[in-house]
Design an enzyme around this catalytic site. Structure first.
Site, PDB file in Angstrom:
ATOM      1  N   CYS A   1     -10.659  -2.297  13.934  1.00  0.00           N
ATOM      2  CA  CYS A   1     -10.251  -2.348  12.530  1.00  0.00           C
ATOM      3  C   CYS A   1     -10.823  -1.163  11.793  1.00  0.00           C
ATOM      4  CB  CYS A   1     -10.614  -3.675  11.877  1.00  0.00           C
ATOM      5  SG  CYS A   1     -12.340  -4.052  11.898  1.00  0.00           S
TER       6      CYS A   1
ATOM      7  N   HIS B   1      -0.106   4.578   0.874  1.00  0.00           N
ATOM      8  CA  HIS B   1      -0.287   5.639   1.870  1.00  0.00           C
ATOM      9  C   HIS B   1       0.277   5.297   3.245  1.00  0.00           C
ATOM     10  CE1 HIS B   1      -3.968   4.279   4.212  1.00  0.00           C
ATOM     11  NE2 HIS B   1      -4.004   3.424   3.214  1.00  0.00           N
TER      12      HIS B   1
ATOM     13  N   THR C   1      -8.188   2.912 -16.316  1.00  0.00           N
ATOM     14  CA  THR C   1      -7.078   3.831 -16.594  1.00  0.00           C
ATOM     15  C   THR C   1      -6.201   3.980 -15.352  1.00  0.00           C
ATOM     16  OG1 THR C   1      -8.463   5.015 -18.151  1.00  0.00           O
ATOM     17  CG2 THR C   1      -6.538   6.201 -17.307  1.00  0.00           C
TER      18      THR C   1
ATOM     19  N   SER D   1       0.847  -1.194   0.000  1.00  0.00           N
ATOM     20  CA  SER D   1       0.000   0.000   0.000  1.00  0.00           C
ATOM     21  C   SER D   1       0.881   1.243   0.000  1.00  0.00           C
ATOM     22  CB  SER D   1      -0.884  -0.003   1.248  1.00  0.00           C
ATOM     23  OG  SER D   1      -1.635   1.182   1.312  1.00  0.00           O
TER      24      SER D   1
HETATM   25  N1  PLP Z   1      -3.411  -4.691   5.253  1.00  0.00           N
HETATM   26  C1  PLP Z   1      -2.918  -4.152   6.378  1.00  0.00           C
HETATM   27  C2  PLP Z   1      -2.034  -4.982   7.264  1.00  0.00           C
HETATM   28  C3  PLP Z   1      -3.232  -2.840   6.731  1.00  0.00           C
HETATM   29  O1  PLP Z   1      -2.735  -2.321   7.860  1.00  0.00           O
HETATM   30  C4  PLP Z   1      -4.073  -2.091   5.873  1.00  0.00           C
HETATM   31  C5  PLP Z   1      -4.492  -0.726   6.238  1.00  0.00           C
HETATM   32  O2  PLP Z   1      -4.846  -0.446   7.356  1.00  0.00           O
HETATM   33  C6  PLP Z   1      -4.551  -2.692   4.690  1.00  0.00           C
HETATM   34  C7  PLP Z   1      -4.197  -3.991   4.420  1.00  0.00           C
HETATM   35  C8  PLP Z   1      -5.421  -1.945   3.732  1.00  0.00           C
HETATM   36  O3  PLP Z   1      -4.659  -1.023   2.991  1.00  0.00           O
HETATM   37  P1  PLP Z   1      -5.325   0.108   2.105  1.00  0.00           P
HETATM   38  O4  PLP Z   1      -5.716   1.218   3.038  1.00  0.00           O
HETATM   39  O5  PLP Z   1      -4.242   0.514   1.149  1.00  0.00           O
HETATM   40  O6  PLP Z   1      -6.491  -0.480   1.392  1.00  0.00           O
END
Ligand code: PLP
Length: 375
Positions: free
Chosen positions: A323, A202, A238, A200
């Protein structure tokens, strides 16, 4: 005062990532699929970012598929593999502490007829590769195991497990959600023995809305989004050139300093723990050898109340067992944390730019919160 200690939720985009996104929006705004010069320039920018991200996990550019984030990468990995290989092999083995984007997807696959086996930590709070291997059999299509747990920082034995599984069952496909490990712990796809890796942007100082899925050569992932056949037909739509460029810029910036930053954050973690361990009523839920970037503690007062108390002082942390928006995920319970401690858990997540004085302010405010919050 603005003290941001919620970097596992998201990070502030670095200047390089912002600049890369801005120039892709203002100067290089073509569609990579267009056949003219503007399209080609956009394609070159995407190729450049893809190469940087591929290099960072020891892969070729052709192994990297851009997505909207790790939620989509996880969905694509699980659903895409099950569609491609899951007609005969109907079982998936997973850890019991996966992020909701894996866990909820597993539940959806379960409804469509897959057997899901969730492997828990043993009584000592640790995961053992033997337990995963024991859960696998000839009917298993894939195993999914996150590298660093997003709530506690616990480092799962991905490398040992995937290697042991592959030795016994070479056909089982291995997937790791490496979101909280990426740019924080040095790893390569090959050393993890992972066929698929979710990333990811961000969480590593790129802009939100961009992620990637590493797919080992020879592994077939069927798309969940179909259309114009971008991204080798695995993820149509895209490409978001600005977000992809910002992701590439962040990886370029941070990939050379993983070890130094890890060491610095380890010092910060020790400093934090020294400061808060003397406060009455605090217990630490993260183990010593967890990722230093994430520290989970219980504070004896309801998480949300403490979180808002700290927020009023300009200090931002996360409730340690949520979560999303206060819903409990059950992960702390999996690690043997009592319900009472899970209810009062806070997650402090740092970057290498976090300072000791910020942590001191946090400890001071926490001490005050514990004294003044009733109940
Ligand atoms: N997997 C883990 C371990 C995460 O900490 C997160 C985000 O909190 C994600 C997946 C999801 O990522 P994204 O926000 O890029 O969808």
């Amino acid at each position: 005062m603005f003290i941001y200690l919620d970097n596992a939720a998201t990070t502030k985009p670095c200047a390089e990532a912002v600049q890369a996104a801005v120039s892709a929006m203002t100067e290089n705004f073509g569609n990579p699929s267009s056949l003219h010069r503007a399209g080609l320039d956009a394609q070159l920018a995407v190729d450049n970012a893809r190469k940087i991200i591929a290099d960072s996990v020891g892969a070729e550019s052709s192994n990297i598929i851009f997505t909207s984030g790790a939620t989509e990468s996880n969905n694509l990995a699980l659903r895409g593999i099950c569609t491609a290989y899951g007609r005969k092999r109907r079982k998936i083995v997973a850890s019991s502490v996966e992020h909701a984007s894996v866990d909820e997807t597993l539940s959806a696959l379960e409804k469509s007829g897959f057997e899901i086996v969730r492997v828990s930590p043993r009584d000592d709070g640790n995961f053992y590769s033997a337990d995963f291997v024991e859960s696998c059999d000839e009917n298993t299509v894939m195993i999914t195991m996150m590298y660093v747990n997003n709530e506690t920082g616990y480092i799962l034995p991905v490398k040992e497990t995937f290697s042991a599984v592959k030795r016994k069952y070479p056909d089982i496909i291995t997937h790791s959600d490496c979101v909280q490990a990426y740019m924080k712990i040095t790893f390569k796809a090959s050393t993890l023995n992972a066929d698929l890796i979710s990333l990811s942007g961000h969480k590593i100082h790129a802009v939100k809305g961009i992620g990637a899925l590493y797919i080992k050569k020879g592994i077939r992932v069927l798309p969940i989004v179909t259309g114009g056949k971008q991204e080798k037909g695995i993820r149509s739509g895209t490409e978001s050139v600005p977000l992809i460029c910002s992701f590439g810029a962040a990886v370029e910036k941070y990939s050379t300093t993983i070890k130094e930053r890890f060491d610095r954050v380890s010092i910060l973690k020790n400093h934090l723990l020294e400061n808060i361990s003397v406060i009455d009523g605090i217990s630490v839920n993260s183990v010593d050898n967890a990722s230093p970037y994430i520290v989970n503690i219980s504070v004896g007062k309801r998480s949300e109340i403490m979180l808002h108390f700290l927020e009023r002082k300009g200090i931002y942390v996360s409730s340690g067992s949520a979560c999303s928006k206060g819903q409990q995920s059950g992960v702390l319970e999996q690690f043997g944390i009592s319900d009472k401690n899970a209810d009062s858990a806070l997650r402090i997540s740092m970057t290498a730019e976090t300072t000791k004085s910020e942590l001191d302010e946090f400890a001071k405010a926490l001490r005050e919160g514990i004294k003044t919050i009733r109940g």
